[in-house]
Design an enzyme around this catalytic site. Structure first.
Site, PDB file in Angstrom:
ATOM      1  N   ASN A  75       0.833  -1.201   0.000  1.00 26.42           N
ATOM      2  CA  ASN A  75       0.000   0.000   0.000  1.00 26.42           C
ATOM      3  C   ASN A  75       0.878   1.265   0.000  1.00 26.42           C
ATOM      4  O   ASN A  75       2.063   1.192  -0.297  1.00 26.42           O
ATOM      5  CB  ASN A  75      -0.988  -0.013   1.161  1.00 26.42           C
ATOM      6  CG  ASN A  75      -2.313   0.617   0.770  1.00 26.42           C
ATOM      7  OD1 ASN A  75      -2.360   1.796   0.453  1.00 26.42           O
ATOM      8  ND2 ASN A  75      -3.374  -0.165   0.749  1.00 26.42           N
ATOM      9  N   ARG A  76       0.297   2.394   0.358  1.00 28.12           N
ATOM     10  CA  ARG A  76       0.992   3.660   0.144  1.00 28.12           C
ATOM     11  C   ARG A  76       1.705   4.179   1.392  1.00 28.12           C
ATOM     12  O   ARG A  76       1.218   3.993   2.511  1.00 28.12           O
ATOM     13  CB  ARG A  76      -0.017   4.713  -0.328  1.00 28.12           C
ATOM     14  CG  ARG A  76      -0.522   4.400  -1.721  1.00 28.12           C
ATOM     15  CD  ARG A  76      -1.758   5.163  -2.083  1.00 28.12           C
ATOM     16  NE  ARG A  76      -2.195   4.796  -3.430  1.00 28.12           N
ATOM     17  CZ  ARG A  76      -2.915   3.710  -3.709  1.00 28.12           C
ATOM     18  NH1 ARG A  76      -3.310   2.888  -2.747  1.00 28.12           N
ATOM     19  NH2 ARG A  76      -3.243   3.423  -4.959  1.00 28.12           N
ATOM     20  N   HIS A 101       3.451  -0.021  -2.722  1.00 24.13           N
ATOM     21  CA  HIS A 101       3.824  -1.430  -2.834  1.00 24.13           C
ATOM     22  C   HIS A 101       5.334  -1.695  -2.897  1.00 24.13           C
ATOM     23  O   HIS A 101       5.817  -2.466  -3.733  1.00 24.13           O
ATOM     24  CB  HIS A 101       3.148  -2.056  -4.060  1.00 24.13           C
ATOM     25  CG  HIS A 101       1.646  -2.196  -3.926  1.00 24.13           C
ATOM     26  ND1 HIS A 101       1.002  -2.280  -2.715  1.00 24.13           N
ATOM     27  CD2 HIS A 101       0.654  -2.287  -4.866  1.00 24.13           C
ATOM     28  CE1 HIS A 101      -0.311  -2.415  -2.910  1.00 24.13           C
ATOM     29  NE2 HIS A 101      -0.547  -2.406  -4.200  1.00 24.13           N
ATOM     30  N   HIS A 170      -1.129 -10.110  -3.252  1.00 22.90           N
ATOM     31  CA  HIS A 170      -2.021  -9.312  -4.083  1.00 22.90           C
ATOM     32  C   HIS A 170      -2.808 -10.194  -5.058  1.00 22.90           C
ATOM     33  O   HIS A 170      -2.975  -9.861  -6.240  1.00 22.90           O
ATOM     34  CB  HIS A 170      -1.192  -8.258  -4.824  1.00 22.90           C
ATOM     35  CG  HIS A 170      -1.901  -6.984  -5.098  1.00 22.90           C
ATOM     36  ND1 HIS A 170      -2.885  -6.881  -6.046  1.00 22.90           N
ATOM     37  CD2 HIS A 170      -1.778  -5.757  -4.545  1.00 22.90           C
ATOM     38  CE1 HIS A 170      -3.326  -5.630  -6.072  1.00 22.90           C
ATOM     39  NE2 HIS A 170      -2.670  -4.937  -5.167  1.00 22.90           N
ATOM     40  N   ASP A 241     -11.462   0.082  -2.700  1.00 20.77           N
ATOM     41  CA  ASP A 241      -9.999   0.101  -2.615  1.00 20.77           C
ATOM     42  C   ASP A 241      -9.689   0.731  -1.259  1.00 20.77           C
ATOM     43  O   ASP A 241      -9.067   1.793  -1.174  1.00 20.77           O
ATOM     44  CB  ASP A 241      -9.415   0.920  -3.779  1.00 20.77           C
ATOM     45  CG  ASP A 241      -7.907   0.761  -3.899  1.00 20.77           C
ATOM     46  OD1 ASP A 241      -7.319   0.010  -3.092  1.00 20.77           O
ATOM     47  OD2 ASP A 241      -7.319   1.400  -4.792  1.00 20.77           O
ATOM     48  N   GLN A 274      -6.866  -4.559   2.878  1.00 24.68           N
ATOM     49  CA  GLN A 274      -7.291  -3.629   1.849  1.00 24.68           C
ATOM     50  C   GLN A 274      -8.173  -4.443   0.916  1.00 24.68           C
ATOM     51  O   GLN A 274      -7.736  -5.456   0.351  1.00 24.68           O
ATOM     52  CB  GLN A 274      -6.055  -3.090   1.093  1.00 24.68           C
ATOM     53  CG  GLN A 274      -6.368  -2.085   0.017  1.00 24.68           C
ATOM     54  CD  GLN A 274      -6.427  -0.644   0.533  1.00 24.68           C
ATOM     55  OE1 GLN A 274      -6.175  -0.388   1.720  1.00 24.68           O
ATOM     56  NE2 GLN A 274      -6.760   0.295  -0.328  1.00 24.68           N
ATOM     57  N   GLU A 301      -6.260  -7.958   0.522  1.00 26.62           N
ATOM     58  CA  GLU A 301      -4.847  -7.740   0.843  1.00 26.62           C
ATOM     59  C   GLU A 301      -4.676  -7.610   2.352  1.00 26.62           C
ATOM     60  O   GLU A 301      -4.698  -6.507   2.905  1.00 26.62           O
ATOM     61  CB  GLU A 301      -4.348  -6.481   0.139  1.00 26.62           C
ATOM     62  CG  GLU A 301      -4.527  -6.522  -1.366  1.00 26.62           C
ATOM     63  CD  GLU A 301      -4.398  -5.136  -2.001  1.00 26.62           C
ATOM     64  OE1 GLU A 301      -3.466  -4.399  -1.650  1.00 26.62           O
ATOM     65  OE2 GLU A 301      -5.251  -4.796  -2.823  1.00 26.62           O
TER      66      GLU A 301
HETATM   67  C1  BGC Z   1      -4.052  -0.456  -4.342  1.00 23.17           C
HETATM   68  C2  BGC Z   1      -4.675   0.103  -5.590  1.00 23.17           C
HETATM   69  C3  BGC Z   1      -3.775  -0.194  -6.758  1.00 23.17           C
HETATM   70  C4  BGC Z   1      -3.595  -1.692  -6.826  1.00 23.17           C
HETATM   71  C5  BGC Z   1      -2.708  -2.159  -7.938  1.00 23.17           C
HETATM   72  C6  BGC Z   1      -3.966  -1.922  -4.526  1.00 23.17           C
HETATM   73  O1  BGC Z   1      -3.422  -2.508  -3.404  1.00 23.17           O
HETATM   74  O2  BGC Z   1      -4.751  -0.105  -3.181  1.00 23.17           O
HETATM   75  O3  BGC Z   1      -4.932   1.471  -5.470  1.00 23.17           O
HETATM   76  O4  BGC Z   1      -4.300   0.306  -7.944  1.00 23.17           O
HETATM   77  O5  BGC Z   1      -3.117  -2.181  -5.617  1.00 23.17           O
HETATM   78  O6  BGC Z   1      -1.495  -1.528  -7.919  1.00 23.17           O
END
Ligand code: BGC
Length: 337
Positions: A75-76, A101, A170, A241, A274, A301
């Site tokens: 995640n971010r 990620h 993922h 998301d 997630q 996730e």
């Molecule tokens: C994120 C998304 C992203 C996706 C693929 C997810 O875990 O939350 O925003 O687009 O991964 O990268």
């Protein structure tokens, strides 16, 4: 049975793990799941995870992280910056203004060493101090193993410096057995709170009650009845998301396809997941020649909450030097009786 099914170039192999309930194919490239095959209600084979035709397709870095292990931090991370013990660290900005990620060359793109074990595969990777900007040399293991109708994924790691770690898988599940809209799947998530996100997908730190919103899956609901709601959070993210904070310590998520009769139960030691409804799939061809569209799969996730380092008072994502990081997620596939 566990075997090396195929040897490709550059040390990349395809491994197969099977028992009388499940056949799982996985590659040591990013510990990426290629297939999860079980029987559907008509006793036909059903592959419960989307996938590309060739392992090389996973190397294209198309941003989907299709079925990969994600790390060091999934995640971010806001603005790709964080501070540990007074030192500021910078990790790659690869998603709007944020780091996503694990950066540009995260774990999803690494070739792992592996050993075959009795019912599965033990993957190993040493991530050097400073790799993708993260402090500490991290000695990391992921074990994928089968027990009857369950796939267990166990993560562990030790770092020689205080660092961050948040590993997820993922996987894009579709219990119909091929890329197809997941509206007709039902979902149950034992969580009374979800996290709001900003237009860049970053968790804002605001937790909201799911009650009377399109985010309430505490009882089983058909996804299609809610995902198209005029909810600002669903519009921002183009679907689900969002992080869900679990109320229970096991069997937190259940996904079901009435078409195949297969249900997937997810049980994890992690406190959140997630839930991502594959909103950014955009026309890639899958392993069965079908085109993958947005919302043709769903990712569950399991992890610590997104941007934990900035959003939690005691960030669970912090791993102290010498401490053991250990989490496990179990995916159970059964035909509903
Ligand atoms: C994120 C998304 C992203 C996706 C693929 C997810 O875990 O939350 O925003 O687009 O991964 O990268």
């Amino acid at each position: 049975m566990v075997e090396v099914k195929e040897r490709l170039e550059n040390g990349i192999d395809v491994l197969s793990i099977s028992n009388s309930h499940l056949t799982v194919e996985v590659t040591n490239f990013g510990c990426t799941l290629l297939k999860i095959v079980t029987k559907d209600k008509n006793n036909q084979d059903c592959d419960c995870i989307l996938g590309f035709e060739h392992v090389e397709d996973y190397q294209k870095r198309d941003g989907t992280y299709l079925n990969a292990l994600v790390g060091r931090v999934c995640n971010r991370i806001e603005k790709g910056t964080f501070t540990i013990n007074g030192t500021e660290y910078h990790v790659p900005i690869n998603n709007g203004p944020n780091s996503l990620h694990g950066g540009i060359e995260g774990f999803s793109y690494k070739v792992f060493d592996y050993t075959l074990i009795e019912d599965g595969v033990k993957f190993h990777y040493v991530s050097k101090d400073g790799e993708e900007g993260y402090p500490g040399t991290l000695d990391f293991y992921a074990i994928y193993w089968l027990d009857e109708s369950s796939l267990h994924i166990q993560y562990s790691g030790v770092s020689d410096k205080d660092t961050l770690i948040n590993i997820t898988n993922h996987g894009y599940f579709n219990l119909n057995g091929y890329a197809s809209n997941i509206d007709d799947h039902t979902l149950r998530i034992l969580a009374s709170k979800f996290g709001c996100v900003d237009p860049d997908g970053l968790y804002t730190g605001e937790l909201k009650d799911v009650k009377e919103t399109a985010f309430d899956f505490n009882t089983e609901k058909r996804i299609g009845d809610f995902i198209h709601s005029e909810d600002e959070q669903l519009i921002i993210a183009r679907g689900y998301d969002h992080p869900y904070v679990f109320d229970t310590k096991e069997n937190q998520v259940c996904l079901y396809s009435p078409l195949s009769g297969i249900e997937l139960k997810v049980s994890t030691t992690y406190p959140t997941a997630q839930i991502y409804s594959a909103n950014y799939l955009d026309g890639q061809t899958d392993k069965y020649g079908k085109i993958m569209h947005p919302q043709d799969g769903i990712c569950i996730e399991t992890s610590y909450i997104a941007d934990s380092i900035h959003k939690e008072e005691n960030p669970k994502v912090l791993l102290k030097a010498g401490q053991v990081f250990e989490e496990e997620t179990t995916y159970t596939f059964e035909v509903r009786k």
